[in-house]
Design an enzyme around this catalytic site. Structure first.
Site, PDB file in Angstrom:
ATOM      1  N   CYS A   1      -4.718   2.362  -3.692  1.00  0.00           N
ATOM      2  CA  CYS A   1      -3.484   2.905  -3.098  1.00  0.00           C
ATOM      3  C   CYS A   1      -2.325   1.922  -3.262  1.00  0.00           C
ATOM      4  CB  CYS A   1      -3.675   3.254  -1.623  1.00  0.00           C
ATOM      5  SG  CYS A   1      -5.010   4.398  -1.338  1.00  0.00           S
TER       6      CYS A   1
ATOM      7  N   LYS B   1     -10.293  -1.095  10.862  1.00  0.00           N
ATOM      8  CA  LYS B   1     -10.445  -2.287  10.028  1.00  0.00           C
ATOM      9  C   LYS B   1     -10.738  -3.519  10.892  1.00  0.00           C
ATOM     10  CE  LYS B   1      -7.166  -0.658   6.476  1.00  0.00           C
ATOM     11  NZ  LYS B   1      -7.976  -0.096   5.427  1.00  0.00           N
TER      12      LYS B   1
ATOM     13  N   HIS C   1       0.868  -1.181   0.000  1.00  0.00           N
ATOM     14  CA  HIS C   1       0.000   0.000   0.000  1.00  0.00           C
ATOM     15  C   HIS C   1       0.907   1.233   0.000  1.00  0.00           C
ATOM     16  CE1 HIS C   1      -2.759   2.960   1.837  1.00  0.00           C
ATOM     17  NE2 HIS C   1      -3.753   2.174   1.459  1.00  0.00           N
TER      18      HIS C   1
ATOM     19  N   GLN D   1      -4.336  -5.233   7.009  1.00  0.00           N
ATOM     20  CA  GLN D   1      -5.359  -6.150   6.485  1.00  0.00           C
ATOM     21  C   GLN D   1      -5.328  -7.509   7.185  1.00  0.00           C
ATOM     22  OE1 GLN D   1      -7.715  -5.280   4.569  1.00  0.00           O
ATOM     23  NE2 GLN D   1      -6.968  -3.340   3.745  1.00  0.00           N
TER      24      GLN D   1
ATOM     25  N   ASP E   1       3.334  -4.527   7.912  1.00  0.00           N
ATOM     26  CA  ASP E   1       2.086  -3.766   7.840  1.00  0.00           C
ATOM     27  C   ASP E   1       0.939  -4.764   8.027  1.00  0.00           C
ATOM     28  OD1 ASP E   1      -0.253  -2.570   7.012  1.00  0.00           O
ATOM     29  OD2 ASP E   1       0.581  -1.700   5.186  1.00  0.00           O
TER      30      ASP E   1
HETATM   31  N1  C6P Z   1      -6.245   0.347   2.961  1.00  0.00           N
HETATM   32  C1  C6P Z   1      -8.071  -0.032   1.423  1.00  0.00           C
HETATM   33  O1  C6P Z   1      -9.181   0.219   0.949  1.00  0.00           O
HETATM   34  P1  C6P Z   1      -4.980   3.515   7.375  1.00  0.00           P
HETATM   35  O2  C6P Z   1      -5.657   4.308   6.306  1.00  0.00           O
HETATM   36  O3  C6P Z   1      -3.822   4.245   7.982  1.00  0.00           O
HETATM   37  O4  C6P Z   1      -5.912   2.941   8.383  1.00  0.00           O
HETATM   38  O5  C6P Z   1      -4.391   2.207   6.642  1.00  0.00           O
HETATM   39  C2  C6P Z   1      -3.521   2.339   5.561  1.00  0.00           C
HETATM   40  C3  C6P Z   1      -3.253   1.012   4.968  1.00  0.00           C
HETATM   41  C4  C6P Z   1      -1.986   0.460   5.118  1.00  0.00           C
HETATM   42  N2  C6P Z   1      -1.695  -0.758   4.657  1.00  0.00           N
HETATM   43  C5  C6P Z   1      -2.605  -1.516   4.036  1.00  0.00           C
HETATM   44  C6  C6P Z   1      -2.238  -2.885   3.577  1.00  0.00           C
HETATM   45  C7  C6P Z   1      -3.904  -1.025   3.847  1.00  0.00           C
HETATM   46  O6  C6P Z   1      -4.803  -1.787   3.228  1.00  0.00           O
HETATM   47  C8  C6P Z   1      -4.238   0.272   4.299  1.00  0.00           C
HETATM   48  C9  C6P Z   1      -5.587   0.859   4.059  1.00  0.00           C
HETATM   49  C10 C6P Z   1      -7.603   0.738   2.627  1.00  0.00           C
HETATM   50  O7  C6P Z   1      -7.370  -0.922   0.961  1.00  0.00           O
HETATM   51  C11 C6P Z   1      -7.762   2.208   2.432  1.00  0.00           C
HETATM   52  S1  C6P Z   1      -6.728   2.857   1.152  1.00  0.00           S
END
Ligand code: C6P
Length: 405
Positions: A364, A226, A123, A203, A200
């Protein structure tokens, strides 16, 4: 399945509504999950019964809020099996956790010419902070590629590690492909070469039982939103010996020990990294989300999500011209796809008219889109509260939409 789906769905008020006169089918859980009444109640209770600023005042409300806030820290510690509570740092989300680690680890350990390995399926949140660090320090980003099935080419990792490699950063679960990466294997290889590993877990945390000691990771990051919890709350876990050597990320209240114009000393862990008033009610309600998730059982939830994944995949692959990206066996409940001749954005917009929420676009993850030579996909992502009936509705609606083009 061994939990009562109907009863669980009743816990989520937002799922009860109709969109365009059709029952809502919420398949955008990888973007953010919905919240059960228990979490909403915890948020309301905080504001109505014991809201005050934490760690600062001597009064009853502040004390109670501090205790509840710190209770969540302990719940997080137990959830991911961290050694100590000092290693659990609250942030506003995975993105901030990564930025914190990239800045502070970078300040302490990265020199000009050093290398950081970043996987191709990351991401943007797990690419850009490391690029910023590389730019500041004159370090180099090295890419670990994926194959056509959406699997990391782990066999190349050994060769990519050089004497200058300081860190490998990789997602536990891909938000596009659903691929579950073999973190323990990567960690083992990294550590055998003296390299640190950042994971990370955005997910993963709601879908896999995380044990940071067993995985032996140096850092692990995730977001509460999430995991059926509030938005604006995240976690950074780190190995204590690293966190202790890393300088603060932000300056402000709470993170100091003593402030003098002649020089400032910093607070102990984890407060050194928690400058300013945090998301107090959010963190407290995150505790309720962890209770909720544990009450269901992450493994039980994941098993059901796995059934949904297999059921949906079997139906989707029968649709002519439909291609799924991410076909690895070790996969979480995420399906990204395109249909020949129809733009992903049109598919998403039309599905919405059937009351079906999916995400469309690059998710993203531009480098991954480039890898597959596409601009974006449609993505359906499941949570334990989804049903096979909803998948039937989704597949039938998708077929209708395709036939219109
Ligand atoms: N992905 C998706 O629709 P935040 O926004 O900080 O809570 O998480 C960022 C983020 C980081 N790593 C991974 C693997 C992610 O999937 C995400 C967030 C969402 O896939 C929003 S772009």
């Amino acid at each position: 399945m061994s939990f009562d789906l109907k009863k669980r769905r009743e816990d989520f008020p937002i799922l009860q509504q109709k969109i365009y006169n059709r029952p809502l089918v919420y398949f955008d859980n990888a973007a953010t999950t919905q919240r059960p009444q228990q979490v909403i109640d915890a948020l309301t209770k905080t504001y109505t019964e014991y809201y005050g600023n934490i760690h600062r005042a001597a009064h009853f409300l502040a004390d109670k809020a501090t205790i509840a806030y710190e209770e969540t820290r302990e719940k997080v510690r137990l959830l991911i099996n961290a050694e100590t509570r000092e290693q659990i740092i609250f942030t506003k989300g995975t993105t901030e956790s990564i930025n914190l680690a990239a800045f502070s680890f970078g300040e302490a350990f990265i020199q000009e010419g050093d290398e950081i390995i970043v996987s191709e399926m990351e991401h943007h949140s797990n690419i850009v902070p490391w690029q910023l660090l590389a730019g500041r320090k004159g370090a180099k980003i090295v890419m670990l590629p994926v194959d056509e099935e959406g699997r990391l080419k782990i066999e190349q990792l050994e060769k990519l590690i050089t004497d200058r490699t300081k860190l490998i950063t990789v997602t536990h679960v891909s938000n596009v492909l659903g691929t579950i990466n073999p973190i323990r294997q990567i960690t083992h290889l990294a550590h055998s070469r003296g390299v640190r590993i950042f994971v990370d877990g955005a997910q993963a945390a709601a879908h896999l039982q995380i044990d940071v000691q067993d995985l032996d990771v140096d850092f692990y990051a995730f977001s509460a939103h999430k995991m059926y919890g509030p938005n604006g709350v995240g976690v950074l876990y780190g190995k204590k010996e690293l966190l202790e050597q890393m300088p603060p990320y932000q300056g402000g209240g709470e993170m100091i020990s003593e402030v003098k114009f002649s020089g400032t000393t910093y607070n102990e862990l984890p407060y050194k990294f928690e400058a300013g008033t945090p998301n107090i009610s959010g963190v407290i309600a995150f505790g309720a989300a962890i209770d909720y998730l544990e009450n269901i059982g992450i493994e039980k939830a994941a098993n059901w999500e796995g059934e949904l994944l297999n059921y949906a995949t079997a139906l989707l692959i029968q649709i002519p011209g439909l291609r799924i990206y991410g076909t690895q066996v070790e996969k979480s409940g995420v399906i990204s796809f395109n249909v020949e001749g129809v733009h992903f954005f049109d598919l998403g917009t039309m599905l919405d008219k059937f009351g079906i929420a999916v995400r469309t676009g690059h998710h993203c993850a531009d480098p991954l889109m480039d890898h597959f030579g596409i601009q974006g996909t449609v993505r359906a992502s499941f949570a334990f509260y989804n049903s096979k009936e909803e998948i039937d509705v989704f597949v039938e609606a998708l077929k209708k939409v395709i036939s219109m083009f």
